[in-house]
Motif scaffolding. Sequence first.
Motif, PDB file in Angstrom:
ATOM      1  N   UNK B  25       0.699  -1.040   0.105  1.00 21.12           N
ATOM      2  CA  UNK B  25       0.004   0.261   0.111  1.00 21.12           C
ATOM      3  C   UNK B  25       0.979   1.322  -0.083  1.00 21.12           C
ATOM      4  N   UNK B  26       1.749   1.275   0.738  1.00 15.98           N
ATOM      5  CA  UNK B  26       2.933   2.229   0.829  1.00 15.98           C
ATOM      6  C   UNK B  26       3.627   2.643  -0.797  1.00 15.98           C
ATOM      7  N   UNK B  27       3.723   1.464  -1.283  1.00 16.03           N
ATOM      8  CA  UNK B  27       4.358   1.575  -2.905  1.00 16.03           C
ATOM      9  C   UNK B  27       3.443   2.332  -3.533  1.00 16.03           C
ATOM     10  N   UNK B  28       2.072   1.973  -3.463  1.00 17.75           N
ATOM     11  CA  UNK B  28       1.044   2.657  -4.284  1.00 17.75           C
ATOM     12  C   UNK B  28       0.950   3.817  -3.948  1.00 17.75           C
ATOM     13  N   UNK B  29       1.028   4.114  -2.831  1.00 17.56           N
ATOM     14  CA  UNK B  29       0.762   5.713  -2.243  1.00 17.56           C
ATOM     15  C   UNK B  29       1.955   6.301  -2.528  1.00 17.56           C
ATOM     16  N   UNK B 247       7.498  -2.685 -12.499  1.00 17.01           N
ATOM     17  CA  UNK B 247       7.742  -4.111 -12.144  1.00 17.01           C
ATOM     18  C   UNK B 247       8.169  -4.991 -13.265  1.00 17.01           C
ATOM     19  N   UNK B 248       7.110  -4.779 -14.207  1.00 16.76           N
ATOM     20  CA  UNK B 248       7.305  -5.629 -15.421  1.00 16.76           C
ATOM     21  C   UNK B 248       8.900  -5.330 -16.170  1.00 16.76           C
ATOM     22  N   UNK B 252      11.898  -7.798 -16.454  1.00 18.28           N
ATOM     23  CA  UNK B 252      12.416  -8.098 -17.982  1.00 18.28           C
ATOM     24  C   UNK B 252      14.225  -8.013 -17.772  1.00 18.28           C
ATOM     25  N   UNK B 253      14.450  -6.852 -16.818  1.00 18.37           N
ATOM     26  CA  UNK B 253      15.942  -6.949 -16.603  1.00 18.37           C
ATOM     27  C   UNK B 253      16.624  -7.982 -15.975  1.00 18.37           C
ATOM     28  N   UNK B 254      15.786  -8.597 -14.902  1.00 16.10           N
ATOM     29  CA  UNK B 254      16.338  -9.717 -14.041  1.00 16.10           C
ATOM     30  C   UNK B 254      16.545 -11.196 -15.120  1.00 16.10           C
ATOM     31  N   UNK B 255      15.377 -11.165 -15.940  1.00 17.34           N
ATOM     32  CA  UNK B 255      15.403 -12.395 -16.858  1.00 17.34           C
ATOM     33  C   UNK B 255      16.514 -12.510 -17.656  1.00 17.34           C
TER      34      UNK B 255
END
Lengths: 76, 257
Positions: B25-29, B247-248, B252-255
């Motif tokens: 919720x904090x991230x969204x905020x 996040x996507x 993709x970077x982690x992939x």
Amino acid sequence: MLVPVRCFSCGSVIGDKYEKFRDLVQGGMKEDEALDKLEIKRYCCRRMVLSNFNVMDQLIPYAESVYRLKLQQEED
Amino acid sequence: MTVTKLAADKASLNLRIKGYDLDMINALRRFCLVEVPVLAIDDVVILENSSLMYDEVLAHRLGLIPIVTPHKYLEGGEDGVQVMLVLDARAGTVTRTIYSGELVSAEDREVKPASAEIPIAELAPGQSIKLEAYAKLGRGKVHAKWQATSKAVAKPTPVVTIKNASTAKREQLEGICPVHILASKDSKLVVTNPLECTYCMECEKLDPDSISIKESKDDYIFSLESVGSVDAEDILMAGVDIMMKDFKDLHSRVDVI
């Protein structure tokens, strides 16, 4: 200067509410009631409107007299 | 996991979110606060200014005026997209105040100040202001003028438990609550709207044996307040979209590794 456009602390717009507040208070309404009526809820915004002093009102007469002087000179 | 709407209008939004961690919720905020792109005046070309206000102060005031940001800018707009607005004001024979409503755009009629009644400057007779202002798309993390929200808050949903409803301090408790959610009805203490509780704890301090206030876990009240440039609901949706995109991107970077 003029009323700040936004509240210093939270950033909500209060510039458009000061003149309404001033008119309500001059009309005899209590300050806290006027603030409630304008839906200024947080105390950061309330102090912005409540404690504002319009310095511009004191400076404008000088500019007005400059204008009058200019008109007079043109007539002469 | 449930999300319920408590109250919503153009300017504000109140949600009750159950089942998500505070981190989420904090991230969204924070995304709603700082990552939603909106238009704000960034460059000002002053062609004429004989008012009592300095050019810099004038430009600063213009920057703080929230500008209505149409959907197309929210969805496909890149940072730096600009729209020109023009202000051409002159005082005749009497002193007058110029308001944000006089700031108009010929390029895009939808782009205009969110409020038409913000005073920009006061003009004495004979004085004039003429300027071009360039509204640019930007984000709150760069400057507060690009913040779409004036409030983005999450608080744990309060749990107000009355342990002894017939306490002798009923009247006192009713009077001490700053948000007036305690009432004494039929000589019993009742809670009218526990969601409004601000955790001031005055009631618990006064009478710890008969009332207790607790924070619930994984149950939050999320409230947003729009500055006027974008509607509150759109800010939330844009915040979620941008968060997902980030996040996507990370995924993709982690992939690749």
